[in-house]
Design a protein around this motif. Structure first.
Motif, PDB file in Angstrom:
ATOM      1  N   GLY A 111       0.816  -1.213   0.000  1.00 47.22           N
ATOM      2  CA  GLY A 111       0.000   0.000   0.000  1.00 47.22           C
ATOM      3  C   GLY A 111       0.845   1.257   0.000  1.00 47.22           C
ATOM      4  N   ALA A 112       1.934   1.263   0.785  1.00 50.69           N
ATOM      5  CA  ALA A 112       2.811   2.430   0.834  1.00 50.69           C
ATOM      6  C   ALA A 112       3.470   2.668  -0.526  1.00 50.69           C
ATOM      7  CB  ALA A 112       3.868   2.231   1.916  1.00 50.69           C
ATOM      8  N   MET A 113       3.929   1.605  -1.173  1.00 50.37           N
ATOM      9  CA  MET A 113       4.550   1.754  -2.494  1.00 50.37           C
ATOM     10  C   MET A 113       3.536   2.238  -3.529  1.00 50.37           C
ATOM     11  SD  MET A 113       6.939  -1.686  -2.535  1.00 50.37           S
ATOM     12  CE  MET A 113       7.495  -1.350  -4.206  1.00 50.37           C
ATOM     13  N   LEU A 114       2.309   1.704  -3.454  1.00 55.60           N
ATOM     14  CA  LEU A 114       1.274   2.091  -4.406  1.00 55.60           C
ATOM     15  C   LEU A 114       0.894   3.556  -4.260  1.00 55.60           C
ATOM     16  CD1 LEU A 114      -0.762   1.215  -6.582  1.00 55.60           C
ATOM     17  CD2 LEU A 114      -2.335   0.599  -4.739  1.00 55.60           C
ATOM     18  N   PHE A 115       0.666   4.005  -3.013  1.00 49.69           N
ATOM     19  CA  PHE A 115       0.288   5.399  -2.797  1.00 49.69           C
ATOM     20  C   PHE A 115       1.449   6.348  -3.090  1.00 49.69           C
ATOM     21  CE2 PHE A 115      -3.437   3.664  -0.888  1.00 49.69           C
ATOM     22  CZ  PHE A 115      -4.367   4.690  -0.842  1.00 49.69           C
ATOM     23  N   SER A 116       2.684   5.912  -2.821  1.00 48.46           N
ATOM     24  CA  SER A 116       3.840   6.752  -3.136  1.00 48.46           C
ATOM     25  C   SER A 116       3.952   6.972  -4.642  1.00 48.46           C
ATOM     26  CB  SER A 116       5.123   6.110  -2.597  1.00 48.46           C
ATOM     27  OG  SER A 116       5.080   6.003  -1.195  1.00 48.46           O
ATOM     28  N   TRP A 117       3.610   5.934  -5.407  1.00 51.16           N
ATOM     29  CA  TRP A 117       3.641   6.079  -6.861  1.00 51.16           C
ATOM     30  C   TRP A 117       2.491   6.946  -7.358  1.00 51.16           C
ATOM     31  CZ3 TRP A 117       0.114   3.358 -10.318  1.00 51.16           C
ATOM     32  CH2 TRP A 117       0.371   3.623 -11.670  1.00 51.16           C
ATOM     33  N   ILE A 118       1.286   6.711  -6.847  1.00 49.00           N
ATOM     34  CA  ILE A 118       0.124   7.467  -7.314  1.00 49.00           C
ATOM     35  C   ILE A 118       0.253   8.951  -6.954  1.00 49.00           C
ATOM     36  CG2 ILE A 118      -2.368   7.783  -7.019  1.00 49.00           C
ATOM     37  CD1 ILE A 118      -2.609   4.769  -6.622  1.00 49.00           C
ATOM     38  N   LEU A 119       0.735   9.221  -5.727  1.00 51.68           N
ATOM     39  CA  LEU A 119       0.796  10.601  -5.239  1.00 51.68           C
ATOM     40  C   LEU A 119       2.144  11.257  -5.474  1.00 51.68           C
ATOM     41  CD1 LEU A 119      -1.078  10.130  -1.830  1.00 51.68           C
ATOM     42  CD2 LEU A 119      -2.012  10.939  -3.993  1.00 51.68           C
ATOM     43  N   ASN A 120       2.977  10.664  -6.325  1.00 48.69           N
ATOM     44  CA  ASN A 120       4.254  11.297  -6.644  1.00 48.69           C
ATOM     45  C   ASN A 120       4.008  12.658  -7.285  1.00 48.69           C
ATOM     46  OD1 ASN A 120       6.704  12.012  -8.213  1.00 48.69           O
ATOM     47  ND2 ASN A 120       7.418  10.018  -7.523  1.00 48.69           N
ATOM     48  N   PRO A 121       4.525  13.732  -6.678  1.00 50.62           N
ATOM     49  CA  PRO A 121       4.213  15.074  -7.198  1.00 50.62           C
ATOM     50  C   PRO A 121       4.780  15.354  -8.584  1.00 50.62           C
ATOM     51  CG  PRO A 121       5.069  15.163  -4.940  1.00 50.62           C
ATOM     52  CD  PRO A 121       5.322  13.780  -5.449  1.00 50.62           C
ATOM     53  N   VAL A 122       5.732  14.554  -9.048  1.00 51.72           N
ATOM     54  CA  VAL A 122       6.391  14.826 -10.323  1.00 51.72           C
ATOM     55  C   VAL A 122       5.883  13.907 -11.432  1.00 51.72           C
ATOM     56  CG1 VAL A 122       8.610  14.931 -11.533  1.00 51.72           C
ATOM     57  CG2 VAL A 122       8.453  15.644  -9.126  1.00 51.72           C
ATOM     58  N   SER A 123       5.931  12.595 -11.186  1.00 45.90           N
ATOM     59  CA  SER A 123       5.617  11.649 -12.255  1.00 45.90           C
ATOM     60  C   SER A 123       4.474  10.694 -11.919  1.00 45.90           C
ATOM     61  CB  SER A 123       6.864  10.817 -12.586  1.00 45.90           C
ATOM     62  OG  SER A 123       7.315  10.118 -11.426  1.00 45.90           O
ATOM     63  N   GLY A 124       3.744  10.941 -10.830  1.00 47.68           N
ATOM     64  CA  GLY A 124       2.648  10.072 -10.463  1.00 47.68           C
ATOM     65  C   GLY A 124       1.438  10.235 -11.374  1.00 47.68           C
ATOM     66  N   PRO A 125       0.581   9.225 -11.467  1.00 50.51           N
ATOM     67  CA  PRO A 125      -0.620   9.334 -12.311  1.00 50.51           C
ATOM     68  C   PRO A 125      -1.509  10.505 -11.929  1.00 50.51           C
ATOM     69  CG  PRO A 125      -0.275   7.069 -11.582  1.00 50.51           C
ATOM     70  CD  PRO A 125       0.694   7.919 -10.821  1.00 50.51           C
ATOM     71  N   LEU A 126      -1.677  10.739 -10.627  1.00 56.42           N
ATOM     72  CA  LEU A 126      -2.510  11.860 -10.199  1.00 56.42           C
ATOM     73  C   LEU A 126      -1.909  13.193 -10.617  1.00 56.42           C
ATOM     74  CD1 LEU A 126      -5.020  12.753  -8.637  1.00 56.42           C
ATOM     75  CD2 LEU A 126      -3.642  12.764  -6.550  1.00 56.42           C
ATOM     76  N   ALA A 127      -0.565  13.321 -10.518  1.00 53.16           N
ATOM     77  CA  ALA A 127       0.092  14.555 -10.930  1.00 53.16           C
ATOM     78  C   ALA A 127      -0.059  14.787 -12.431  1.00 53.16           C
ATOM     79  CB  ALA A 127       1.564  14.516 -10.533  1.00 53.16           C
ATOM     80  N   LEU A 128       0.083  13.719 -13.233  1.00 56.36           N
ATOM     81  CA  LEU A 128      -0.067  13.853 -14.679  1.00 56.36           C
ATOM     82  C   LEU A 128      -1.497  14.207 -15.062  1.00 56.36           C
ATOM     83  CD1 LEU A 128       2.089  10.796 -15.849  1.00 56.36           C
ATOM     84  CD2 LEU A 128       2.755  13.207 -15.726  1.00 56.36           C
ATOM     85  N   PHE A 129      -2.474  13.659 -14.325  1.00 59.64           N
ATOM     86  CA  PHE A 129      -3.879  13.961 -14.609  1.00 59.64           C
ATOM     87  C   PHE A 129      -4.204  15.409 -14.255  1.00 59.64           C
ATOM     88  CE2 PHE A 129      -8.277  14.204 -13.025  1.00 59.64           C
ATOM     89  CZ  PHE A 129      -8.956  13.862 -14.191  1.00 59.64           C
ATOM     90  N   LEU A 130      -3.754  15.853 -13.086  1.00 56.14           N
ATOM     91  CA  LEU A 130      -4.049  17.225 -12.669  1.00 56.14           C
ATOM     92  C   LEU A 130      -3.301  18.256 -13.502  1.00 56.14           C
ATOM     93  CD1 LEU A 130      -4.060  16.847  -8.769  1.00 56.14           C
ATOM     94  CD2 LEU A 130      -6.023  16.973 -10.307  1.00 56.14           C
ATOM     95  N   ARG A 131      -2.177  17.849 -14.072  1.00 53.89           N
ATOM     96  CA  ARG A 131      -1.392  18.782 -14.877  1.00 53.89           C
ATOM     97  C   ARG A 131      -2.165  19.228 -16.108  1.00 53.89           C
ATOM     98  NH1 ARG A 131       4.284  16.398 -15.915  1.00 53.89           N
ATOM     99  NH2 ARG A 131       4.143  16.379 -13.640  1.00 53.89           N
ATOM    100  N   ASP A 132      -3.036  18.353 -16.638  1.00 53.16           N
ATOM    101  CA  ASP A 132      -3.843  18.730 -17.803  1.00 53.16           C
ATOM    102  C   ASP A 132      -4.855  19.808 -17.459  1.00 53.16           C
ATOM    103  OD1 ASP A 132      -2.482  16.831 -19.275  1.00 53.16           O
ATOM    104  OD2 ASP A 132      -3.959  15.247 -18.897  1.00 53.16           O
ATOM    105  N   PHE A 133      -5.187  19.975 -16.190  1.00 52.91           N
ATOM    106  CA  PHE A 133      -6.147  20.993 -15.756  1.00 52.91           C
ATOM    107  C   PHE A 133      -5.448  22.175 -15.077  1.00 52.91           C
ATOM    108  CE2 PHE A 133      -8.330  16.928 -15.835  1.00 52.91           C
ATOM    109  CZ  PHE A 133      -9.489  17.227 -16.531  1.00 52.91           C
ATOM    110  N   GLY A 134      -4.140  22.263 -15.226  1.00 50.69           N
ATOM    111  CA  GLY A 134      -3.406  23.373 -14.652  1.00 50.69           C
ATOM    112  C   GLY A 134      -3.190  23.283 -13.156  1.00 50.69           C
ATOM    113  N   MET A 135      -3.329  22.098 -12.569  1.00 49.86           N
ATOM    114  CA  MET A 135      -3.119  21.922 -11.135  1.00 49.86           C
ATOM    115  C   MET A 135      -1.954  20.976 -10.904  1.00 49.86           C
ATOM    116  SD  MET A 135      -7.071  21.657  -9.761  1.00 49.86           S
ATOM    117  CE  MET A 135      -7.479  20.316 -10.891  1.00 49.86           C
TER     118      MET A 135
END
Length: 210
Positions: A111-135
């Motif tokens: 779980g820690a590895m999964l959340f660290s990857w998802i919430l990575n501020p630089v290359s995580g999926p959430l960061a890439l998704f929010l980047r398209d909306f300027g966040m």
């Protein structure tokens, strides 16, 4: 005597838990480095230092915040979701049980590895998704408050399904005649059935939740 069957477990509990805890409590009144042959009695000075030290005060506060968030995420949230699934979902309860319980099969390390990857501020999926909306994802590793929230989310991801299954099973075992009787008692008096229902289910689910 039947109590003799408890003797092996009682001895293990005494030797490996009760005596060490008691001896640790005894040592807390001394100033000792665990090596010196003598111990200096300091009374409550160690406790005063613990509760007056700014670092320890911050640790205690973070622990209390962590506990409050865990209670909300691990009991209150599963309770309301189990209510929704039990009374508003028809014959598709099985897939919900499997879906919520799957994370319980994995360790907290996963779980820690999964959340660290998802919430990575630089290359995580959430960061890439929010980047398209300027966040962007904040640097949560540099923020004590956000780090506590993320740790709570990881722990909740692990144990949420187990608590959800217990509460959903308990709701399914609540006798329907009790709820019907409560409805007949409330409606003529103009009371709130929702409040009474929550009181009934919480009381009847007490053994499951504990």
């Amino acid at each position: 005597m039947p109590f003799l069957y408890l003797l092996p477990s009682a001895l293990l509990l005494l030797v490996f838990m009760i005596i060490p805890i008691g001896y640790t409590f005894y040592l807390s009144f001394f100033n000792w480095n665990l090596i010196a042959p003598t111990k200096e009695f300091v009374g409550l000075a160690n406790y005063v230092n613990v509760f007056t030290d700014p670092t320890n005060q911050k640790v205690i506060l973070n622990t209390l915040v962590y506990i409050v968030l865990l209670v909300i995420l691990n009991f209150i949230l599963p309770y309301f979701i189990s209510l929704i699934v039990n009374f508003f979902i028809g014959k598709m309860k099985g897939p919900y049980k499997i879906l919520f319980f799957i994370p319980s099969l994995f360790s907290l390390v996963v779980g820690a590895m999964l959340f660290s990857w998802i919430l990575n501020p630089v290359s995580g999926p959430l960061a890439l998704f929010l980047r398209d909306f300027g966040m962007k994802v904040p640097q949560w590793t540099n923020s004590g408050a956000m780090a506590i929230v993320v740790i709570c989310l990881i722990t909740n991801w692990k144990v949420f399904g187990y608590n959800f299954i217990l509460l959903l099973t308990g709701l399914g075992a609540v006798p329907k005649n009790i709820l019907d009787a409560a409805a007949w008692m409330v409606f003529p008096s103009g009371g709130s059935f929702g409040i009474l229902y929550c009181r009934l289910t919480v009381g009847l689910l007490f053994t499951s939740s504990s």
